[in-house]
Design an enzyme around this catalytic site. Structure first.
Site, PDB file in Angstrom:
ATOM      1  N   LYS A 209       0.957  -1.308   0.054  1.00  0.00           N
ATOM      2  CA  LYS A 209       0.042   0.154   0.070  1.00  0.00           C
ATOM      3  C   LYS A 209       0.954   1.309   0.042  1.00  0.00           C
ATOM      4  O   LYS A 209       0.616   2.262  -0.765  1.00  0.00           O
ATOM      5  CB  LYS A 209      -0.970   0.024   1.168  1.00  0.00           C
ATOM      6  CG  LYS A 209      -1.916   1.181   1.324  1.00  0.00           C
ATOM      7  CD  LYS A 209      -2.719   1.030   2.642  1.00  0.00           C
ATOM      8  CE  LYS A 209      -3.258   2.374   2.893  1.00  0.00           C
ATOM      9  NZ  LYS A 209      -4.034   2.199   4.058  1.00  0.00           N
ATOM     10  N   GLU A 215      10.999  -4.532   4.059  1.00  0.00           N
ATOM     11  CA  GLU A 215      11.006  -5.689   3.815  1.00  0.00           C
ATOM     12  C   GLU A 215      10.637  -6.191   2.239  1.00  0.00           C
ATOM     13  O   GLU A 215      11.418  -6.911   1.362  1.00  0.00           O
ATOM     14  CB  GLU A 215      10.181  -6.622   4.663  1.00  0.00           C
ATOM     15  CG  GLU A 215      10.521  -6.620   6.191  1.00  0.00           C
ATOM     16  CD  GLU A 215       9.944  -5.641   6.864  1.00  0.00           C
ATOM     17  OE1 GLU A 215       9.719  -4.574   6.321  1.00  0.00           O
ATOM     18  OE2 GLU A 215       9.873  -6.004   8.135  1.00  0.00           O
ATOM     19  N   GLY A 270      -4.473  -1.751   5.628  1.00  0.00           N
ATOM     20  CA  GLY A 270      -3.619  -3.303   5.144  1.00  0.00           C
ATOM     21  C   GLY A 270      -4.229  -4.680   5.360  1.00  0.00           C
ATOM     22  O   GLY A 270      -4.374  -5.271   4.498  1.00  0.00           O
ATOM     23  N   ARG A 271      -4.613  -4.609   6.643  1.00  0.00           N
ATOM     24  CA  ARG A 271      -5.160  -6.066   6.891  1.00  0.00           C
ATOM     25  C   ARG A 271      -6.601  -6.248   6.606  1.00  0.00           C
ATOM     26  O   ARG A 271      -7.275  -7.361   6.610  1.00  0.00           O
ATOM     27  CB  ARG A 271      -4.973  -6.077   8.728  1.00  0.00           C
ATOM     28  CG  ARG A 271      -5.847  -4.863   9.278  1.00  0.00           C
ATOM     29  CD  ARG A 271      -5.329  -4.950  10.814  1.00  0.00           C
ATOM     30  NE  ARG A 271      -5.845  -3.868  11.535  1.00  0.00           N
ATOM     31  CZ  ARG A 271      -5.253  -2.709  11.644  1.00  0.00           C
ATOM     32  NH1 ARG A 271      -3.976  -2.350  11.084  1.00  0.00           N
ATOM     33  NH2 ARG A 271      -5.914  -1.900  12.269  1.00  0.00           N
ATOM     34  N   GLU A 356      -3.739  -6.395  15.389  1.00  0.00           N
ATOM     35  CA  GLU A 356      -3.244  -5.139  15.138  1.00  0.00           C
ATOM     36  C   GLU A 356      -4.462  -4.135  15.145  1.00  0.00           C
ATOM     37  O   GLU A 356      -4.127  -3.048  15.243  1.00  0.00           O
ATOM     38  CB  GLU A 356      -2.728  -5.163  13.491  1.00  0.00           C
ATOM     39  CG  GLU A 356      -1.879  -4.105  13.278  1.00  0.00           C
ATOM     40  CD  GLU A 356      -1.232  -4.014  11.803  1.00  0.00           C
ATOM     41  OE1 GLU A 356      -0.088  -4.162  11.765  1.00  0.00           O
ATOM     42  OE2 GLU A 356      -1.996  -4.641  10.799  1.00  0.00           O
ATOM     43  N   HIS A 387      -2.871 -33.152  19.533  1.00  0.00           N
ATOM     44  CA  HIS A 387      -1.741 -33.884  19.751  1.00  0.00           C
ATOM     45  C   HIS A 387      -0.542 -32.965  20.311  1.00  0.00           C
ATOM     46  O   HIS A 387       0.486 -33.343  20.349  1.00  0.00           O
ATOM     47  CB  HIS A 387      -1.359 -34.797  18.572  1.00  0.00           C
ATOM     48  CG  HIS A 387      -2.373 -35.938  18.267  1.00  0.00           C
ATOM     49  ND1 HIS A 387      -2.587 -37.012  18.779  1.00  0.00           N
ATOM     50  CD2 HIS A 387      -3.449 -35.700  17.433  1.00  0.00           C
ATOM     51  CE1 HIS A 387      -3.684 -37.367  18.532  1.00  0.00           C
ATOM     52  NE2 HIS A 387      -4.142 -36.990  17.418  1.00  0.00           N
ATOM     53  N   LYS A 515      10.028  -0.126  13.745  1.00  0.00           N
ATOM     54  CA  LYS A 515      10.592   0.169  12.457  1.00  0.00           C
ATOM     55  C   LYS A 515      11.614   1.046  12.455  1.00  0.00           C
ATOM     56  O   LYS A 515      12.622   1.134  11.757  1.00  0.00           O
ATOM     57  CB  LYS A 515       9.384   0.642  11.400  1.00  0.00           C
ATOM     58  CG  LYS A 515       8.437  -0.331  10.915  1.00  0.00           C
ATOM     59  CD  LYS A 515       7.428   0.191  10.128  1.00  0.00           C
ATOM     60  CE  LYS A 515       6.214  -0.705   9.886  1.00  0.00           C
ATOM     61  NZ  LYS A 515       5.384   0.076   8.963  1.00  0.00           N
TER      62      LYS A 515
END
Ligand code: F6P
Length: 552
Positions: A209, A215, A270-271, A356, A387, A515
């Site tokens: 965005k 990254e 973003g999410r 977030e 398990h 950041k």
């Protein structure tokens, strides 16, 4: 639109506290025994999904009080303000309009007086053309071979949503195209992806965005270099690189052809961006018709959330149950347990979506909260968790409400696999509810041949308290529509909780500090100087990094 007045001083809050004291030691086992209609009583349906919430520590009074809380917090008006584009993300002064991306009604949606629907529809149309060209081999790589692989480069919301939906809808994939998701800034991740690929048949989509995420830009630059080092030329780049971003200038400066840049808007968080062109790799995998069905499923959930009475409103009910556990039982985690291989990425997506959004300690008005907010979201695919971590769910000192998510039919109906899978799911929620008393444990041990004296010694280890709450969300099959509805369900649950708690679920300032510090630490790792500027621990770890570079 937000609400004034202290949450914890409200009448319903105080009544809920009193009510909690009354029912906290009652056992759900007894409630089920007394009420044969409990399943029907605490059950709702929406957009092709069913929710059984009868295995919760609630009775009619609880729901009545929780719904009163929702009314007192003006929840219907707050929900409305999200759909109509009010600037509810106040700290960033913008609306949260991901629902516009799947608005199948003819309602216009205005931002700054402008209807945003034409641009949204135009973008879906561009996505359709793009998918059509790539999937029908009209758009080919530099050597004129059709594409075989798509690498989506993005992180956070530009990664988790599309990745979840891609794996959830794997049965709908075009077998000629492989989709890879590259997110982590880890040389091993990019190496493992690229080593299997041929640059001549690989298409890259840079998903950011902001087009400023470290990254993503690092991975994108490395992919471009790999492309150039392995047969591609500068002139070939436009054929192999596209981008999705709200920052067209930065994407162009990176070298992406303007025709290959798909828009994003600042009113999509973003999410919540899976529904925008960030869903492009998914649309390439499953085809635009299936992508549209995903949007349709989400739209149906939107309509339900917007219009259904609170007492039948699935996201609202789930939000209220969450508040009940977090704020009255003092619970601070919530487990997501999909009993479906294809939905295995759901917990990771919901971690970002929920944590977030609602991992906040300050109200939307800037005050410190005096109550807990979003819980830790965790989980994993059933039956594997049985398990492993289910031990804690059954006998641990913490109790974590669970969402069991279960398609009733499999895309791969072989033998009796699916009945076995469903039986595991149902028996887990049953065990959480029922538990095992000491008497039952002793009787079981004696029946297995143990002496009564030995059974009495061992029995406490085998006692399972039960009375541990869970929801079961079920549907016929994980289709594009049901998956769309499921993701939207959680989006709205999270939004409704944010509204109830009076926090802003649509910003994420907490991730910024890491950041900021990151670039200074990187400078220290890349310099020869002995680090002194940080705290002692960070200085020590930077020194260890330097020392260990020379060990191997
Ligand atoms: O670091 C958090 C975050 O800002 C998320 O909210 C977002 O989804 C992600 O980074 C990626 O951001 P972008 O799409 O701008 O690269």
């Amino acid at each position: 639109m937000s609400v004034s007045g202290s949450l914890t001083q409200s009448d319903s809050w105080k009544s809920l506290h009193k009510h909690y004291d009354e029912i906290k030691s009652q056992h759900m086992r007894d409630w089920f025994a007394a009420d044969p209609n409990r399943f029907e009583r605490f059950h709702t349906e929406a957009a092709g999904l069913s929710l059984d919430y009868s295995k919760n520590r609630i009775n009619e009074d609880t729901m009545h009080l929780l719904l009163r809380l929702a009314q007192e917090r003006n929840l219907p008006a707050q929900i409305d303000s999200m759909f109509t584009g009010e600037a509810i993300n106040r700290s960033e002064q913008r609306p949260a309009l991901h629902t516009a991306l799947r608005n199948y009604s003819d309602r216009p949606i205005l931002v700054d007086g402008q209807d945003i629907m034409p641009e949204i529809r135009d973008t879906v149309h561009r996505m359709e053309e793009f998918c059509w060209k790539v999937r029908r081999n009209q758009w080919r790589g530099y050597s004129n071979k059709p594409f075989t692989d798509v690498v989506s480069i993005g992180i956070g919301g530009s990664f988790l949503g599309p990745k979840l939906a891609s794996s959830a809808l794997k049965p709908y994939w075009d077998s000629r195209l492989n989709i890879h998701y590259l997110a982590n800034i880890d040389g091993s991740h990019i190496t493992e992806i690229l080593k299997r690929l041929d640059p001549a048949t690989t298409l890259f989509i840079i998903q950011s965005k902001s087009f400023g995420t470290q990254e993503t830009l690092k991975n994108a630059t490395a992919c471009r270099q790999w492309f150039l080092d392995n047969g591609g030329t500068e002139e070939d780049l436009p054929k192999h690189f596209s981008a999705v971003s709200s920052n067209v200038e930065k994407a162009k400066a990176f070298g992406i052809d303007e025709d290959n840049i798909f828009p994003m808007w600042d009113w999509v968080g973003g999410r919540y961006s899976l529904w925008s062109a960030i869903g492009l790799p998914l649309a390439l995998a499953i085809g635009i018709d299936n992508f549209r069905d995903l949007l349709r499923g989400a739209y149906k959930m939107d309509e339900h959330f917007r219009t259904a009475p609170l007492a039948q409103n699935m996201p609202v009910i789930m939000a209220l149950l969450g508040v009940w556990y977090v704020n009255f039982f003092g619970v601070n985690s919530h487990a997501i347990l999909p009993y479906d291989h294809y939905l295995r990425s759901l917990p990771a997506h919901l971690q970002q979506l929920d944590m977030e959004s609602n991992g906040k300690s300050i109200t939307i008005d800037g005050n410190q909260v005096d109550y807990d907010t979003g819980p830790v979201i965790w989980g994993g695919v059933g039956t594997n968790g049985q398990h492993a971590f289910h031990q804690l769910l059954h006998q641990g000192t913490h109790f974590s409400p669970c969402d069991f998510i279960m398609p009733m039919c499999s895309h791969n109906p072989i033998d009796n696999f699916h009945a076995m899978l469903v039986s595991n799911c149902l028996s887990q929620s049953q065990a959480l509810l029922q538990g095992k008393s000491e008497d039952e444990a002793i009787a079981e041990l004696v029946a297995s041949g143990m002496s009564k004296a030995e059974a009495i010694v061992l029995a406490p280890q085998k006692v399972i308290p039960g009375n541990r709450p869970s929801n079961t969300i079920y549907f016929p099959k994980a289709t594009p529509q049901t998956v769309g509805a499921l993701i939207a369900l959680y989006e709205h649950k999270v939004a409704a909780q944010g509204f109830l708690w009076g926090i802003n679920s649509f910003d994420q300032w907490g991730v910024e500090l890491g950041k900021q510090l990151g670039s200074k630490v990187l400078g220290a790792l890349e310099s020869d100087a002995i680090p002194e500027d940080f705290d002692g621990s960070t200085n020590g770890l930077v020194r260890a990094f330097h020392q260990m570079q020379n060990l191997l």
